[in-house]
Design a protein around this motif. Structure first.
Motif, short mmCIF file in Angstrom:
data_model
loop_
_atom_site.label_atom_id
_atom_site.label_comp_id
_atom_site.label_asym_id
_atom_site.label_seq_id
_atom_site.Cartn_x
_atom_site.Cartn_y
_atom_site.Cartn_z
N GLN A 1 -1.31 -1.02 -4.82
CA GLN A 1 -2.18 -1.34 -3.69
C GLN A 1 -3.65 -1.09 -4.01
O GLN A 1 -4.54 -1.82 -3.55
N ASN B 1 -4.70 -3.96 -5.99
CA ASN B 1 -4.75 -5.09 -5.06
C ASN B 1 -6.09 -5.07 -4.32
O ASN B 1 -6.76 -6.09 -4.20
N GLN C 1 -13.32 -11.64 -2.53
CA GLN C 1 -14.12 -11.79 -1.31
C GLN C 1 -15.60 -11.83 -1.64
O GLN C 1 -16.37 -12.61 -1.05
N SER D 1 -3.10 5.04 9.01
CA SER D 1 -4.48 5.55 9.00
C SER D 1 -5.46 4.40 9.14
O SER D 1 -6.46 4.51 9.86
N LEU D 2 -5.17 3.30 8.46
CA LEU D 2 -6.06 2.14 8.50
C LEU D 2 -6.17 1.58 9.91
O LEU D 2 -7.25 1.28 10.41
N GLU E 1 -8.17 3.83 12.04
CA GLU E 1 -9.57 3.70 11.67
C GLU E 1 -10.21 2.48 12.34
O GLU E 1 -11.38 2.51 12.73
N LEU E 2 -9.41 1.44 12.48
CA LEU E 2 -9.91 0.21 13.11
C LEU E 2 -9.96 0.33 14.63
O LEU E 2 -10.48 -0.54 15.32
N ALA F 1 2.39 -3.63 3.11
CA ALA F 1 1.09 -3.01 2.80
C ALA F 1 0.17 -3.98 2.07
O ALA F 1 -1.03 -4.07 2.37
N LYS F 2 0.70 -4.70 1.12
CA LYS F 2 -0.12 -5.59 0.31
C LYS F 2 -0.82 -6.64 1.16
O LYS F 2 -2.02 -6.87 1.02
N ILE G 1 -3.59 -5.09 3.45
CA ILE G 1 -4.84 -4.79 2.73
C ILE G 1 -5.61 -6.08 2.44
O ILE G 1 -6.83 -6.14 2.60
N SER G 2 -4.91 -7.11 1.99
CA SER G 2 -5.58 -8.38 1.70
C SER G 2 -6.25 -8.93 2.95
O SER G 2 -7.41 -9.36 2.91
N HIS H 1 -7.17 -7.30 5.52
CA HIS H 1 -8.22 -6.38 5.93
C HIS H 1 -9.50 -6.68 5.15
O HIS H 1 -10.60 -6.74 5.73
N VAL H 2 -9.38 -6.89 3.84
CA VAL H 2 -10.57 -7.12 3.01
C VAL H 2 -11.27 -8.42 3.40
O VAL H 2 -12.50 -8.47 3.44
N ASP H 3 -10.50 -9.45 3.69
CA ASP H 3 -11.19 -10.70 4.02
C ASP H 3 -11.54 -10.81 5.50
O ASP H 3 -12.02 -11.83 5.97
#
Lengths: 449, 102
Positions: free
Chosen positions: A401, A404, A412, B29-30, B33-34, B78-79, B82-83, B85-87
């Motif tokens: 992760q 990742n 991005q 946690s994420l 946090e949001l 999870a993967k 996260i992806s 979340h980043v975009d």
């Protein structure tokens, strides 16, 4: 054969010495070369000798002493011959005994004057420690012995027996010297072996860290993971080389102001190449997750800034923000947001890692209060280990992760930037890590006191 | 499967976890946090936990936990989280599902 011609009848003890010296002038100098050499130092040291001082007070020793010294010097100066051990030991017994009694033990240096190494014709000779001890003993018996030894008539009769003794003593000295030389050589050998051993140990330590498991039992599973680590290191080195080539191509393209379409192709090449290393890391993590997490495949300075097996995306973005100007407001916003989200994800993953550590610690520390049944304990232990093993297995997931997150952040970023900005960003990232690697090299090569 | 769908639709943000799973801890946690407060269901505490896990795997969730649902829709493990979340799309999904407001 020396004979005694009394030249100075007035002084008994020293006078006989003077006689001996005078008489031996007429004989083969070669035989007495060494003894003369020795005697000069003795003569010089004589004044320190308490026995001599005693004798001195009894007679006109001083004058005779100077006479002796002068005589000796002239004799030694004319010497050319080398004599064998045997002949050298053929000292005038009288001479030797008196020498023994009168000599003082010089402060430091000793050379075995019974040596076969007769090449030393220098007036300054030394006595061996053996001889020194020898002489010490005799010195203690000194005062009375001196008077006894000074009886010239007695000495000539004892000569043959003394010659054998002298020879034996000389041979002993020779043996002792050889033994000392052997010991010295052995010690030197030991020292160099010790140095080599520490060097080898260091190499071994380094190799171990890189995952090479050297076991006497030849554990197959360990060597497998070791091979995985080594294989990854090799592949990473190759990847770095390829990366350098791609970056050089990109740099020349940017500097020569090529068109956007062409630049885009080169930029895509670089980003695709980045995917390669993540694939490599994934494979290596399956074999040996701890090797990747340890960062031993990175240089020390890089390792210092490592986060879960790689770089921190949020930090990288912070570095780039300054270098990518001019940026539109939208781009700026986008990059700030990206940095923020990356930070959030990093925090979340870090918290998960901490929870894992805590859980693992609790599992291992959790020993139930001693039960009477030992099999129960064993079952507990095995259960604990099984649980701990399961937890360790999740480390791979965290690494995956984290990688990742790094990949997604870069993707991005490229979405927010123009082609030209992307190119500059890639160059900036590469330069930054190159500098870190260079810093590591400098650090490792720094002079140490 | 029914249980999973049932629970997933009860709240805007639902996460299926296991008490021993630390990656689940990260995803939780994420979300906190949001600003979201997702409903957490621990499969090892559920009666039909094993069936639910099997159902989640059937949805393509690998590993089976954490399994994230937003607005009743299966988002991923999870993967994927996260992806997204980043975009920026994770946040948008949460806003759309009214799990968060900004």
């Amino acid at each position: 054969m020396p004979s005694f011609v009394p030249a100075n009848p007035a002084s008994n003890s020293i006078g006989s010495e003077g006689n001996i010296v005078q008489s031996t002038q007429n004989t083969d100098f070669g035989s007495f070369e060494h003894s003369f050499g020795f005697r000069i130092e003795d003569a010089i040291n004589l004044s320190r000798n308490p026995v001599f001082n005693q004798i001195k007070s009894n007679s006109r020793a001083l004058g005779t002493d100077i006479q002796v010294r002068a005589l000796n010097k002239s004799v030694v100066a004319s010497e050319t011959d080398q004599s064998s051990t045997a002949s050298a030991s053929q000292r005038i017994p009288l001479q030797k005994e008196s020498q023994r009694n009168l000599v003082s033990i010089p402060g430091g240096h000793s050379e075995n004057w019974g040596d076969s190494n007769m090449a030393d014709t220098s007036p300054r000779t030394e006595t061996s420690t053996d001889d020194t001890d020898d002489r010490n003993q005799r010195l203690e018996a000194g005062p009375s012995a001196a008077l006894v030894a000074s009886d010239s008539s007695g000495r000539s009769k004892e000569k043959p027996a003394d010659q054998k003794t002298l020879r034996r003593l000389a041979q002993n000295r020779e043996a002792a010297r050889k033994s000392r030389l052997r010991k010295k050589a052995y010690v030197q050998q030991l020292e160099s072996s010790r140095l080599k051993l520490t060097q080898l140990e260091q190499e071994l330590q380094r190799a171990r860290q890189q995952g090479i498991f050297i076991s006497s039992s030849g554990d197959q599973s360990h060597s497998n993971s070791g091979n995985g680590a080594m294989a990854f290191d090799v592949e990473y080195a190759r990847w770095l080389e390829e990366q350098n080539r791609h970056i050089n191509e990109l740099r020349s393209a940017v500097n020569s102001h090529v068109g956007d379409t062409e630049l885009r192709i080169i930029v895509d090449n670089v980003t695709t190449h980045y995917d390669d290393i993540y694939r490599l890391k994934d494979t290596a993590a399956k074999a040996d997750v701890f090797h990747i997490l340890s960062g031993m495949w990175k240089t020390p300075a890089e390792r210092c800034f490592m986060w879960i097996g790689g770089f921190r995306s949020s930090e990288l973005l912070k570095l780039l923000l300054n270098q990518l100007e001019p940026l539109t407001d939208q781009q700026l916003m986008g990059l700030y947001n990206l940095q923020h989200t990356s930070q959030q994800a990093e925090d979340a993953l870090s918290q998960g890692m901490e929870a894992l550590q805590q859980s693992l610690a609790e599992t291992l520390a959790n020993s139930p209060p001693g039960s009477t049944e030992s099999s129960g304990n064993v079952a507990n232990y095995m259960g604990q280990m099984a649980m701990a093993m399961g937890k360790l297995g999740t480390l791979e997931g965290f690494l995956r992760q984290a990688d990742n997150l790094r990949q997604q952040t870069l993707i991005q970023m490229h979405r927010i930037l123009t082609t030209r900005q992307s190119a500059r960003a890639l160059l900036a990232i590469h330069d930054y890590f190159s500098r870190l690697r260079a810093l590591s090299s400098l650090w490792l090569a720094r002079p140490r006191e | 499967m029914d249980r999973v769908k049932d629970l997933a639709s009860k709240k805007a943000a639902v996460i299926f976890t296991k008490s021993s799973c630390c990656m689940c801890h990260s995803i939780k946690s994420l979300f906190y946090e949001l600003g979201a407060s997702p409903a957490i269901h621990e499969l090892d505490r559920e009666a039909s936990g094993r069936e639910m896990e099997w159902a989640l795997r059937g949805l393509g969730c690998n590993p089976s936990v954490p399994a994230v649902f937003i607005g009743g829709r299966f988002i991923g493990s999870a993967k994927d989280v996260i992806s997204y979340h980043v975009d920026g799309s994770l946040k948008q999904m949460l806003i759309d599902a009214k799990a968060i407001w900004f």
